[in-house]
Design an enzyme around this catalytic site. Structure first.
Site, PDB file in Angstrom:
ATOM      1  N   ASP A  24      25.885  14.939 104.854  1.00 44.45           N
ATOM      2  CA  ASP A  24      26.122  16.183 104.142  1.00 44.45           C
ATOM      3  C   ASP A  24      24.802  16.704 103.600  1.00 44.45           C
ATOM      4  O   ASP A  24      23.739  16.180 103.944  1.00 44.45           O
ATOM      5  CB  ASP A  24      27.185  15.997 103.050  1.00 44.45           C
ATOM      6  CG  ASP A  24      26.764  14.988 101.996  1.00 44.45           C
ATOM      7  OD1 ASP A  24      25.633  15.102 101.487  1.00 44.45           O
ATOM      8  OD2 ASP A  24      27.560  14.090 101.694  1.00 44.45           O
ATOM      9  N   LYS A 220      31.765  20.235 104.900  1.00 44.50           N
ATOM     10  CA  LYS A 220      30.533  20.150 104.132  1.00 44.50           C
ATOM     11  C   LYS A 220      29.774  21.461 104.273  1.00 44.50           C
ATOM     12  O   LYS A 220      29.714  22.029 105.371  1.00 44.50           O
ATOM     13  CB  LYS A 220      29.672  18.997 104.639  1.00 44.50           C
ATOM     14  CG  LYS A 220      30.363  17.640 104.536  1.00 44.50           C
ATOM     15  CD  LYS A 220      30.530  17.213 103.095  1.00 44.50           C
ATOM     16  CE  LYS A 220      31.188  15.838 103.013  1.00 44.50           C
ATOM     17  NZ  LYS A 220      31.265  15.365 101.609  1.00 44.50           N
ATOM     18  N   ASP A 248      32.520  21.507 100.400  1.00 45.11           N
ATOM     19  CA  ASP A 248      31.863  20.481  99.576  1.00 45.11           C
ATOM     20  C   ASP A 248      30.360  20.635  99.720  1.00 45.11           C
ATOM     21  O   ASP A 248      29.812  20.470 100.809  1.00 45.11           O
ATOM     22  CB  ASP A 248      32.307  19.093 100.059  1.00 45.11           C
ATOM     23  CG  ASP A 248      31.754  17.955  99.202  1.00 45.11           C
ATOM     24  OD1 ASP A 248      30.926  18.217  98.312  1.00 45.11           O
ATOM     25  OD2 ASP A 248      32.164  16.803  99.443  1.00 45.11           O
ATOM     26  N   GLU A 274      33.555  22.050  96.123  1.00 50.55           N
ATOM     27  CA  GLU A 274      33.402  20.730  95.499  1.00 50.55           C
ATOM     28  C   GLU A 274      31.931  20.431  95.238  1.00 50.55           C
ATOM     29  O   GLU A 274      31.075  20.757  96.067  1.00 50.55           O
ATOM     30  CB  GLU A 274      33.999  19.713  96.472  1.00 50.55           C
ATOM     31  CG  GLU A 274      33.898  18.266  96.064  1.00 50.55           C
ATOM     32  CD  GLU A 274      34.668  17.372  97.043  1.00 50.55           C
ATOM     33  OE1 GLU A 274      35.651  17.856  97.642  1.00 50.55           O
ATOM     34  OE2 GLU A 274      34.278  16.214  97.215  1.00 50.55           O
ATOM     35  N   GLU A 301      33.546  12.864  91.942  1.00 47.86           N
ATOM     36  CA  GLU A 301      33.218  11.603  92.611  1.00 47.86           C
ATOM     37  C   GLU A 301      31.958  10.956  92.055  1.00 47.86           C
ATOM     38  O   GLU A 301      31.787   9.742  92.169  1.00 47.86           O
ATOM     39  CB  GLU A 301      33.103  11.791  94.134  1.00 47.86           C
ATOM     40  CG  GLU A 301      31.849  12.505  94.583  1.00 47.86           C
ATOM     41  CD  GLU A 301      31.738  12.624  96.099  1.00 47.86           C
ATOM     42  OE1 GLU A 301      32.295  13.590  96.634  1.00 47.86           O
ATOM     43  OE2 GLU A 301      31.103  11.775  96.730  1.00 47.86           O
ATOM     44  N   ASP A 324      37.475   8.785  91.486  1.00 47.03           N
ATOM     45  CA  ASP A 324      36.994   7.889  92.537  1.00 47.03           C
ATOM     46  C   ASP A 324      37.336   6.477  92.080  1.00 47.03           C
ATOM     47  O   ASP A 324      37.190   6.153  90.898  1.00 47.03           O
ATOM     48  CB  ASP A 324      35.481   8.059  92.702  1.00 47.03           C
ATOM     49  CG  ASP A 324      34.901   7.144  93.753  1.00 47.03           C
ATOM     50  OD1 ASP A 324      34.598   7.622  94.847  1.00 47.03           O
ATOM     51  OD2 ASP A 324      34.738   5.927  93.470  1.00 47.03           O
ATOM     52  N   HIS A 351      38.749  11.657  95.337  1.00 42.60           N
ATOM     53  CA  HIS A 351      37.726  11.436  96.346  1.00 42.60           C
ATOM     54  C   HIS A 351      38.053  10.133  97.067  1.00 42.60           C
ATOM     55  O   HIS A 351      38.418   9.148  96.439  1.00 42.60           O
ATOM     56  CB  HIS A 351      36.355  11.313  95.683  1.00 42.60           C
ATOM     57  CG  HIS A 351      35.274  10.838  96.603  1.00 42.60           C
ATOM     58  ND1 HIS A 351      34.679   9.598  96.489  1.00 42.60           N
ATOM     59  CD2 HIS A 351      34.697  11.440  97.665  1.00 42.60           C
ATOM     60  CE1 HIS A 351      33.766   9.467  97.442  1.00 42.60           C
ATOM     61  NE2 HIS A 351      33.749  10.553  98.163  1.00 42.60           N
TER      62      HIS A 351
END
Lengths: 426, 426
Positions: A24, A220, A248, A274, A301, A324, A351
């Protein structure tokens, strides 16, 4: 009475960077890893407790060393005394007056405590012959609040608030347990969306996700805005208008950049954005949330603990809270966070992915459904189809849902052969 | 050209808990420790770079391991290339895409980066035959801003803002350097105020502090409010009305408790209340700041990094900002924090004490005086008279001021004999 005999740790790393799985905007080449712990006792029941911290490669040795450093808090202790009062156990670890200097209550040492706390919950669940979600969902509201340290929380959530939430959810527990067992818990998939994938692979994985029954996927973003627009258009065209698409950014942006970038993506009906910026930046998240509305902001996360989540909620900095399983100090702290989210009426969408995070975190969402919020509406657990084959009780995801696990334990036990094969030897 | 040859780490612990030096409401029995690093090169100048992370005992091994894990970023690298571009060096370490998972940008891994960054600054200063404060204070505004990563800061401080602050302070640099060398930088002492001391010892140490020229002392609070009132009355009667008395709760309270407790101490003319609650709780600090006004709120020694300091400033959550030499990622990040504080007009009063924190942090305040804010008004560096004898160039504090060090380096080099004697062997 039984006694803790060993706290075995192992540095486990999977060479995922070779495939660009997990790539990512901030994490270019992760090697999905687990700083793993197994806690054994002298009981002759054959049970041991398993837990781990997920990391992405380098530094997994440090995380493993941090878990090992907790051995003096464990070896020789009375197992039943710990399992009967998991709240005191948690406070004893988190409150170690010297170790807390390394956080306090966040980062490497806090995550190490999480591994150990989760391992003891695994043991407790195995001894009760229950999957963790069911063990938790059968505890009384009083037993549940006793797990939580309310220090630093009471300006947002008191013990009485928590009791009220849990008591309100008591009546429907049995019905919802049956419902969960029949229908499962909604999942979404991030499998199509990694930055390192080609457009062809993205489109193919989008089609497969829909065919597999997922109602939401995630892409992503944050590398290059024109690439993001192209990939988003391709994804939207591929899945059609009825599938939700989350995004994200993995902490890539500052405030203004986040707002501008998401403005350019807004035409694609985004389910959420995100981690738009630094995960500790509560005020920036709040500013971004205002600036990108109505796109919801999701984060969590990398959120170090309950005090940070409390503030994200107080500041209206998120609309989707992402717990998470291994970032905070284990089950106890995650229950505190579930209750904070419930108090503020914010949905929790965990997550997952990585190594074993799906296996672990599903228990918390299922507990939430049965005993805390009583709903799955607006809630969905992340799913990534990686590395499940290494677990003793891998997730059972099909038709776009997590099917509730029935095997005793917390789901974190990795196959002995996998632990051996992927032990990192430098 | 020279090359980094070794990164030697050592786990050093002093058994300070035996004397209850350093005891406060959260830290009952600290063993002041240093996760120490010495970086050597193949240059024949005899210089090596020294740095450390201060901890309070257990866990110092984990911190040391984290520093050691950075060796691959260092060994074999061109020393001059690093020293000529310390900004890129910092970004390379903090931006390691795998290691940052352990924070990101806070906690054990971030502090480890700080030790290494500080050690390279030590080497740079020694090579320049300058104490660190003077090396920094002679850099141009452009060179200084190049040290800083402005990601996540620009909603509060841009590169241009920083340049403007530094350029405004350029004209008086030489005058202030002379002034600093003549008069020193104001200090205050925490030596009298530890919770573990008897009233008799408290009063004696208060008298000694005033006799030694200090204009401010600090007392630990937060154990028992009646004890605090008694100790505060004793201290105030002993030092008289003209000496400032700060208080430090070491994270003991929630919001309401902090406000109530300080209400009961307000009659004693409190200079500040330090760490009233969890150090990550920006919103709680803001609420407490309102609730205890006009008593100023001070915090920072556990603040994980520049993003958290930025928010504390944005939220009006502190009136006194307390940097620490080893909590963040070294000199570069502390300069960013000094500039943030300058932008918001908040005085910086560093945390010190522990092991070598006085030796290290004085350089940053002196740099701030000469090149950033141009003033010492309302500013004071903590001083605790412990463990200085273990350093090659111990602080020179007398008459209530830190006298500016003239020896080259950052002050963090510990005597080889002390390092050897106090190496922790389990």
């Amino acid at each position: 009475m039984s006694t803790i005999v060993t706290v075995d740790t192992v540095d486990i790393r999977f060479p995922t960077s070779e495939q660009l799985d997990g790539s990512d905007a901030m994490n270019a080449d992760p090697d999905y890893s687990a700083a793993y712990v197994e806690i054994t006792t002298d009981a002759d029941d054959g049970h041991s407790g398993h837990g781990f911290v997920f990391t992405i490669g380098r530094g997994n040795d440090i995380q493993t060393a941090a878990i090992r450093a907790l051995s003096p808090h464990l070896v020789g202790r009375d197992v039943e005394a710990i399992l009967d009062d998991m709240g005191s156990f948690w406070r004893g670890l988190v409150g170690d007056s010297q170790l807390r200097w390394l956080g306090p209550e966040k980062g490497v040492m806090h995550m190490a405590i999480g591994a150990v706390v989760n391992a003891m919950w695994d043991l407790k669940a195995k001894r009760a012959s229950l999957p963790l979600w069911r063990l938790l969902a059968r505890m009384s509201p009083e037993e549940i609040v006793d797990l939580i340290d309310f220090r630093y929380l009471t300006d947002a959530l008191t013990r009485d608030d928590a009791l009220q939430i849990l008591r309100a959810a008591e009546p429907g527990r049995a019905t919802r347990e049956a419902e969960l067992l029949e229908h499962g818990y909604p999942a979404y998939t991030t499998t199509p969306g990694w930055l390192g994938y080609s457009d062809e692979k993205l489109a193919r994985l989008c089609r497969e996700a829909v065919a597999d029954g997922f109602r939401m996927i995630k892409l992503k973003v944050g590398g290059d805005v024109d690439d993001d627009i192209r990939r988003m258009r391709l994804a939207r065209e591929t899945v059609g208008p009825d599938i939700r698409i989350g995004t994200d950014a993995n902490q890539r942006w500052g405030v203004d950049e986040a707002i501008e970038w998401m403005g350019r993506l807004s035409e694609f009906d985004i389910a959420w954005i995100e981690e738009p910026t630094n995960p500790d930046d509560i005020l920036a998240h709040a500013a971004i949330a205002k600036g990108v509305a109505p796109i919801p902001v999701a984060t969590g996360e990398h959120c170090g603990g309950r005090v940070m989540f409390k503030q994200l909620l107080q500041a209206n900095a998120l609309s989707v809270l992402q717990i998470d399983a291994t970032r905070v100090a284990g089950v106890n702290e995650n229950i505190a966070i579930l209750l904070l989210a419930a108090k503020f009426g914010v949905p929790v969408c965990p997550h997952a992915g990585g190594v074993g995070l799906c296996e672990a975190v599903q228990h918390l969402s299922m507990f939430d459904f049965i005993a805390v919020t009583g709903t799955t509406e607006g809630r969905v657990i992340e799913y990534v189809d990686h590395l499940h084959e290494h677990f003793v009780t891998p997730t059972d995801v099909s038709g776009g849902v997590y099917h509730a696990p029935t095997a005793p334990g917390n789901g974190m036990e990795m196959l002995a052969a996998s632990r051996e094969e992927y032990t990192f030897r430098g």
